[in-house]
Design an enzyme around this catalytic site. Structure first.
Site, PDB file in Angstrom:
ATOM      1  N   LYS A 216       0.890  -1.280   0.079  1.00 48.56           N
ATOM      2  CA  LYS A 216       0.047   0.050   0.063  1.00 48.56           C
ATOM      3  C   LYS A 216       0.848   1.296  -0.093  1.00 48.56           C
ATOM      4  CE  LYS A 216      -4.227  -2.068   1.556  1.00 48.56           C
ATOM      5  NZ  LYS A 216      -5.346  -2.042   2.098  1.00 48.56           N
ATOM      6  N   ARG A 256      -3.364 -10.441   4.494  1.00 46.45           N
ATOM      7  CA  ARG A 256      -3.786 -10.557   2.851  1.00 46.45           C
ATOM      8  C   ARG A 256      -2.529  -9.949   2.411  1.00 46.45           C
ATOM      9  NH1 ARG A 256      -5.971  -6.976  -0.827  1.00 46.45           N
ATOM     10  NH2 ARG A 256      -7.583  -8.014  -2.225  1.00 46.45           N
TER      11      ARG A 256
END
Length: 300
Positions: A216, A256
């Site tokens: 991210k 994840r």
């Protein structure tokens, strides 16, 4: 399939985006053969679940229609489940989730926590499948504007508790629920770091927690070049592995990630070292809920 919600060790969820525009791997697996091949590789690398998404949720992304989303994910789900790969469906639409479950998906990973489609609770309840409730405040196109909090951890915890209450009220069993703080979704980099540092406060909800920091933008910002250029997405893996191990050591149920092998290897080292916990991370998977007013004991 083994009941992953009650899994004794950390669950690794591998990301498989069958989209043209996801932030990290958009377009790489839009072809069926490429998508299925990658899903099998993720399983072989150590993924307990392969999370298939047909709609990009990157910041600023525009929505697609449900029919397009179904057309993207169903062939991949059918092929992977036929190959013995456990699959979750990454969607906020009840229609897509229902079709995916019928095609063989075992888990619904809902980035909206049930807010985007009020019919999702019925689908999950009737399927009796695990449901990941992520903290969410709005669709990708507008979520940057919604990143305002008094105390991000307290606010996220309170809003997740509301989503849990709504799911239980709709008849979803408590032992089917997993929570996710939603890093990057209506969150600034500072918010993401605060949530990561105070993860035990979210674990006090009493539910398994999925942590998704993989590649991210806040990791890219942390690792930026001297001129401020963010580290490219493909070069954020070491940071991703670090976030995953720290989250699991704090008590997270699962992570994840895009690069499954690196994370699985690091978690194997963590387990071989005795599964050490971070100081203050006393939320053992066998402990029951303590603080949410209606919580019954939930095995992890």
């Amino acid at each position: 399939m083994t009941d992953l919600v009650r899994a004794p060790g950390p669950v690794v969820m591998g990301v498989l985006n069958v989209t043209p525009d996801s932030f990290s791997d958009g377009g790489r697996y839009a072809d069926l053969e490429a998508a299925v091949g990658h899903g099998v590789r993720l399983r072989d690398a150590g993924a307990h679940l392969v999370d298939i998404g047909g709609e990009s949720t990157r910041p600023g992304a525009e929505r697609i229609d449900a029919a397009t989303e179904v057309d993207r994910v169903l062939p991949v789900i059918r092929e992977l489940t036929a190959a013995g790969v456990a699959v979750s469906i990454d969607t906020s639409r009840a229609r897509v989730a229902e079709a995916a479950l019928a095609a063989g998906a075992a888990v619904v990973n809902d980035v909206s926590g049930g807010l985007a489609d009020p019919d999702m609770a019925r689908v999950v309840r009737d399927a009796h499948c695990p449901w990941v409730l992520m903290h969410w405040r709005g669709h990708s196109r507008t979520m940057r504007e919604l990143a305002t909090y008094t105390d991000v951890v307290a606010d996220v915890r309170a809003e997740l508790a509301q989503r849990i209450d709504a799911a239980l009220a709709a008849g979803v069993a408590a032992d089917r629920l997993v929570v996710d703080p939603g890093l990057g979704f209506a969150k600034t980099a500072a918010h993401n770091w605060e949530l990561s540092a105070r993860l035990p406060e979210l674990l006090d909800l009493g539910y398994p927690l999925l942590f998704g920091a993989s590649r991210k933008s806040y990791l890219g910002g942390l690792l930026a070049a001297p001129d401020g250029t963010p580290r490219p997405t493909a070069e954020r893996e070491a940071a991703t592995v670090a976030t995953s191990v720290l989250a699991v050591a704090a008590g997270a149920w699962g992570v994840r990630v895009h690069d499954v092998r690196a994370t699985a290897d690091a978690l194997a080292v963590w387990a071989a070292t005795g599964s050490p916990r971070l100081v203050g991370a006393h939320h053992d998977r066998q402990q029951g809920a303590r603080s949410h007013h209606h919580r019954q004991e939930v095995q992890r």
